[in-house]
Design an enzyme around this catalytic site. Structure first.
Site, PDB file in Angstrom:
ATOM      1  N   ASP A  92     108.031   9.206 182.505  1.00 47.94           N
ATOM      2  CA  ASP A  92     107.760  10.216 181.480  1.00 47.94           C
ATOM      3  C   ASP A  92     106.264  10.388 181.181  1.00 47.94           C
ATOM      4  OD1 ASP A  92     107.634  11.398 178.686  1.00 47.94           O
ATOM      5  OD2 ASP A  92     109.803  11.332 178.977  1.00 47.94           O
ATOM      6  N   SER A 141     107.065  15.886 179.824  1.00 48.32           N
ATOM      7  CA  SER A 141     108.481  15.557 179.639  1.00 48.32           C
ATOM      8  C   SER A 141     109.315  16.814 179.373  1.00 48.32           C
ATOM      9  CB  SER A 141     108.622  14.519 178.516  1.00 48.32           C
ATOM     10  OG  SER A 141     109.910  13.949 178.503  1.00 48.32           O
TER      11      SER A 141
END
Length: 263
Positions: A153, A39
Site C-alpha cells: 500500500d 491506495s
C-alpha cells in the site's frame, strides 16, 4: 474553466468519498487534468481516467455486508490473508487491459517498495499492476511482486501524494485527505467503540494514526491550494458497504472546501 491536479489519499472504504469529490468538482465546472493517488485513491483515480467511475459507482452502491464478505478470497499465505483476485476480476471487466501512458490525463499511482524500502511512483506501464501494488494493505492483502520486488500500500509511506503534481501546469492543486482528525459533522460514523478492541480495530486505529501524521507532513512539505478534509471518524476502512453515505459526504465536503476558498 479551472484546471485541477487532484490528489486522492488513502483510507480504505472512506475512499468512496473520492467519487463524490470528483462528481462535485465536475458539477462546478472544474476540469481534472492530473491525478495522483495512493491506495484507494489510485483505484478511484484510475477508474475516472478510464471513464469507468460511473459503472463502478453503480456496482459498489449495491454491495451489502454479505456481498463484501463474498468478495474476500481468504488465503493462508503468511504475507497476507486476502489475495484480492475476486475484486480484481471485477475491476478487470471495468478497466480492461491498458497502459498508464494511454490514459487521457496524467496519472500517478503511489506504492511502497518494501524490498528497496522506498516510495515508488507508477507513471507508465500496466495500469492493473500499478493499482494492485498501490492497494496491497500490509498483512491483509498479499503484496504485489514485480521484478523480484514486493510492493504494498502506498499509504505506508505517502497517504497523500502531492509531490507528483508539483510540475503540473494546472490552475489548482486539490487534495482529498481521508484521514482528517477533525470533528465529524456528518451522519455516517463507525459504530465500533474502544470497549471491544478487536484485531481489526487495533490495526485500523494504528493505520489511521500513522496516515494522519504522514498526511500532515506531506501537505506541510508540499502545500496544496485546497485540502478537502474527510473526517476519519465517518467510518472504518473496511466498511465497503457504505458507498452511498461516503459518496454523499465527499460531495458535501467538496462544496464546503470550495465555498471556504472562493465564497
Amino acid at each position: 474553466m479551472k484546471s485541477v491536479s487532484l490528489v486522492l489519499g488513502s483510507g480504505g472504504a472512506r475512499g468512496y468519498a473520492h467519487i463524490g469529490v470528483i462528481e462535485e468538482l465536475e458539477a462546478q465546472g472544474y476540469e481534472i487534468k492530473s491525478i495522483s493517488g495512493s491506495s484507494i485513491g489510485a483505484l478511484i483515480g484510475a477508474l475516472y481516467a478510464c471513464d469507468k467511475l460511473e459503472n463502478y459507482k453503480r456496482w459498489v452502491k449495491t454491495l451489502s455486508k454479505l456481498d463484501v464478505l463474498k468478495l474476500l478470497d481468504i488465503t493462508f499465505n503468511s504475507s497476507g490473508f486476502i489475495k484480492g483476485d475476486k475484486v480484481f476480476k471485477n475491476l478487470d471487466s471495468l478497466l480492461g487491459k491498458r497502459d498508464i501512458e494511454s490514459l487521457p490525463l496524467k496519472f500517478t499511482a503511489v506504492a511502497t517498495d518494501i524490498t528497496a524500502k522506498k516510495e515508488i511512483w507508477f507513471q507508465k506501464g500496466d495500469l492493473q499492476t500499478a493499482i494492485r501494488a498501490s492497494i496491497s494493505i500490509p498483512t491483509i492483502v498479499t503484496p504485489q511482486k514485480i521484478n523480484g520486488h514486493f510492493f504494498v500500500d502506498g499509504g505506508v509511506l505517502n497517504p497523500l501524494p502531492v509531490a507528483p503534481t508539483i510540475s503540473d501546469m494546472t490552475d489548482l492543486t486539490i487534495c482529498v485527505n481521508l484521514n482528517a482528525d477533525i470533528p465529524n459533522p456528518y451522519k455516517s460514523k463507525s459504530k465500533e467503540s474502544f470497549e471491544k478492541l478487536s484485531y481489526f480495530k487495533i490495526m485500523q486505529t494504528s493505520i489511521n494514526l500513522m496516515q494522519t501524521a504522514l498526511s500532515r507532513y506531506k501537505t506541510a512539505e508540499y502545500t496544496p491550494d485546497i485540502t478537502i478534509n474527510i473526517p476519519m471518524s465517518i467510518g472504518d476502512f473496511y466498511e465497503f458497504h457504505k458507498a452511498k453515505e461516503f459518496i454523499a459526504i465527499g460531495k458535501e465536503a467538496t462544496k464546503k472546501a470550495l465555498y471556504e476558498k472562493f465564497g
